[in-house]
Write an enzyme that holds these catalytic residues in place. Structure first.
Site, PDB file in Angstrom:
ATOM      1  N   HIS A 160       6.137  10.156  -4.244  1.00  0.00           N
ATOM      2  CA  HIS A 160       5.378  11.348  -4.672  1.00  0.00           C
ATOM      3  C   HIS A 160       6.036  12.656  -4.209  1.00  0.00           C
ATOM      4  CE1 HIS A 160       2.149   8.977  -6.291  1.00  0.00           C
ATOM      5  NE2 HIS A 160       1.900   8.388  -5.128  1.00  0.00           N
ATOM      6  N   ASP A 196       5.178   0.917  -8.140  1.00  0.00           N
ATOM      7  CA  ASP A 196       3.973   1.314  -7.404  1.00  0.00           C
ATOM      8  C   ASP A 196       2.812   1.504  -8.391  1.00  0.00           C
ATOM      9  OD1 ASP A 196       3.298   2.640  -4.478  1.00  0.00           O
ATOM     10  OD2 ASP A 196       2.153   3.624  -6.074  1.00  0.00           O
ATOM     11  N   HIS A 198       0.833   3.870  -8.478  1.00  0.00           N
ATOM     12  CA  HIS A 198       0.754   5.280  -8.864  1.00  0.00           C
ATOM     13  C   HIS A 198       2.058   5.739  -9.508  1.00  0.00           C
ATOM     14  CE1 HIS A 198      -1.877   4.735  -5.257  1.00  0.00           C
ATOM     15  NE2 HIS A 198      -2.726   5.435  -5.997  1.00  0.00           N
ATOM     16  N   ASP A 285       0.522  -1.794  -4.094  1.00  0.00           N
ATOM     17  CA  ASP A 285      -0.868  -1.386  -4.321  1.00  0.00           C
ATOM     18  C   ASP A 285      -1.360  -1.755  -5.724  1.00  0.00           C
ATOM     19  OD1 ASP A 285       0.965   0.500  -5.175  1.00  0.00           O
ATOM     20  OD2 ASP A 285      -0.001   2.214  -4.222  1.00  0.00           O
TER      21      ASP A 285
HETATM   22  N1  Q9C Z   1      -8.231   8.195  -0.286  1.00  0.00           N
HETATM   23  C1  Q9C Z   1       1.292   5.875  -2.539  1.00  0.00           C
HETATM   24  O1  Q9C Z   1       0.852   4.826  -2.933  1.00  0.00           O
HETATM   25  N2  Q9C Z   1      -5.158   9.301  -3.022  1.00  0.00           N
HETATM   26  N3  Q9C Z   1       0.543   6.973  -2.465  1.00  0.00           N
HETATM   27  C2  Q9C Z   1      -5.847   8.140  -2.570  1.00  0.00           C
HETATM   28  C3  Q9C Z   1      -7.970   7.455  -1.489  1.00  0.00           C
HETATM   29  C4  Q9C Z   1      -3.722   9.381  -2.740  1.00  0.00           C
HETATM   30  C5  Q9C Z   1      -0.811   6.952  -2.892  1.00  0.00           C
HETATM   31  C6  Q9C Z   1      -7.324   8.312  -2.588  1.00  0.00           C
HETATM   32  C7  Q9C Z   1      -2.947   8.169  -3.167  1.00  0.00           C
HETATM   33  C8  Q9C Z   1      -1.497   8.266  -2.761  1.00  0.00           C
HETATM   34  C9  Q9C Z   1       2.707   5.965  -2.051  1.00  0.00           C
HETATM   35 ZN    ZN Z   2       0.884   3.983  -4.729  1.00  0.00          ZN
END
Ligand code: Q9C
Ligand code: ZN
Length: 341
Positions: A160, A196, A198, A285
């Site tokens: 990110h 990933d 995301h 994830d």
């Molecule tokens: N608190 C990676 O997987 N928002 N980043 C999550 C839950 C951010 C994920 C909401 C997610 C970032 C590297």
């Molecule tokens: Zn992620």
């Protein structure tokens, strides 16, 4: 396969973070890397080696100097500003773009360098992020030296983070740093496969205008999940880089069959590109029961994915990204990585 790991990731750790007046408990925790490491060792997947210190130069091939200075100094500046050392954590909500002008004020500069709000900068964050990047660089060295694949157990993750913005638990873009380093001595084409859950908005942004780096990502539809502002199929690159950026946004809740039916399309694009190297951003994830991701992949799917990627027979650097269920991270990492030589 060679595994690159540094315990210095543990320097980036906190039990609780205050966000916009709320206290929440981070899911991006040291135990993530620890359970993966333990599972890889238990499965006898390969020697674990320490990262070599490549210093700042390969990091500065991706990130701008003022951004790096900010990450290095903001914790100490904050201690002076607030009169007491405390985590640097900004605002509330996600912003789609960086502001056009770097402000002079301390608080404003803290906001200027992030698009996000749940990424604390703690006393040890810079050192942890620095060594996470060194793990990716060392894995790239191993692949350059003739290993068909190497794995960097990076923490914090990276995809990110872009040139001068951090967010999404990411400070330095480990995969992008590895890509530029692989291209350094002999210019060559490199493909990135981002698995990933995301979308890797930072990686996409870094290479968006670059036809020598192909970015392919399968991820949750950004219309309904993080990072929201990036990751649609229409984002295909710009200028000379047009046609070298591929996004596959996928619906929430998908299971093995739907995911595995989509992956071959990305692998064909990579094959047609004929890269010298492949860098895999391995997020775990996408697994069922991840506390953040909403896909439902089983361990068997990770094994199939690893097999499909290994069958490309491209020299590959695998970089750890997300994955937050410490009950299943280890077995899924072993499933994906176990098929590589
Ligand atoms: N608190 C990676 O997987 N928002 N980043 C999550 C839950 C951010 C994920 C909401 C997610 C970032 C590297
Ligand atoms: Zn992620």
């Amino acid at each position: 396969m060679q595994i690159v790991y540094s315990e210095r990731h543990k320097l980036h750790a906190t039990d609780s973070v205050r966000v916009a007046g709320h206290v929440y408990h981070p899911q991006e925790v040291p135990a993530r890397a620890e359970v993966i490491l333990a599972a890889l060792i238990a499965a006898d997947l390969g020697p674990v080696v320490e990262p070599i210190d490549h210093r700042l130069r390969p990091i500065l091939a991706v990130h701008n100097t003022e951004f790096i200075t900010h990450l290095q100094t903001v914790y100490a500046r904050g201690a002076e500003y607030f009169g007491v050392p405390m985590p640097i954590l900004v605002g509330d909500g996600v912003t789609p773009e960086r502001a056009p002008t770097k402000p002079d004020g301390f608080i404003e500069q803290c906001h200027y360098y992030t698009f996000d709000y749940e990424d604390p900068i703690l006393k040890g964050t810079w050192d942890a992020a620095y060594w996470s990047a060194q793990c990716a660089l060392t894995a790239a060295d191993l692949v350059k030296a003739g290993h068909p694949a190497a794995y960097a157990l990076c923490r914090p993750p990276g995809h990110h983070a872009s040139t001068d913005l951090y967010g999404g638990f990411c400070y330095l873009n480990n995969a992008a740093i590895a890509v530029r380093y692989l291209q350094q001595e002999a210019p060559c084409k490199v493909a990135i496969l981002d698995l990933d859950y995301h979308h890797g908005n930072g990686t996409q942004a870094i290479f968006y205008a670059d036809p020598t780096v192909l970015y392919c990502s399968l991820h949750a539809d950004p219309a309904v999940d993080y990072p929201f502002y990036w990751g649609q199929a229409e984002e295909q690159g710009t200028g000379a880089g047009l046609g070298y950026n591929y996004n596959w946004p996928l619906p929430l809740g998908i299971e093995d069959a739907q995911y595995l039916a989509c992956l071959p399309a990305a692998l064909r694009v990579i094959q047609d590109f004929a890269p010298r190297y492949l860098v895999v951003s391995l997020g775990l994830d996408t697994a069922a029961n991840d506390p953040i991701g909403k896909f439902k992949l089983t361990t068997a799917a990770f094994m199939r994915m690893g097999r499909m990627v290994a069958d490309l027979k491209i020299d590959t650097v695998v970089v750890q990204e997300g994955g937050y269920n410490t009950q299943t991270l280890g077995q899924n990492a072993v499933a994906f990585l176990g098929v590589f030589e």
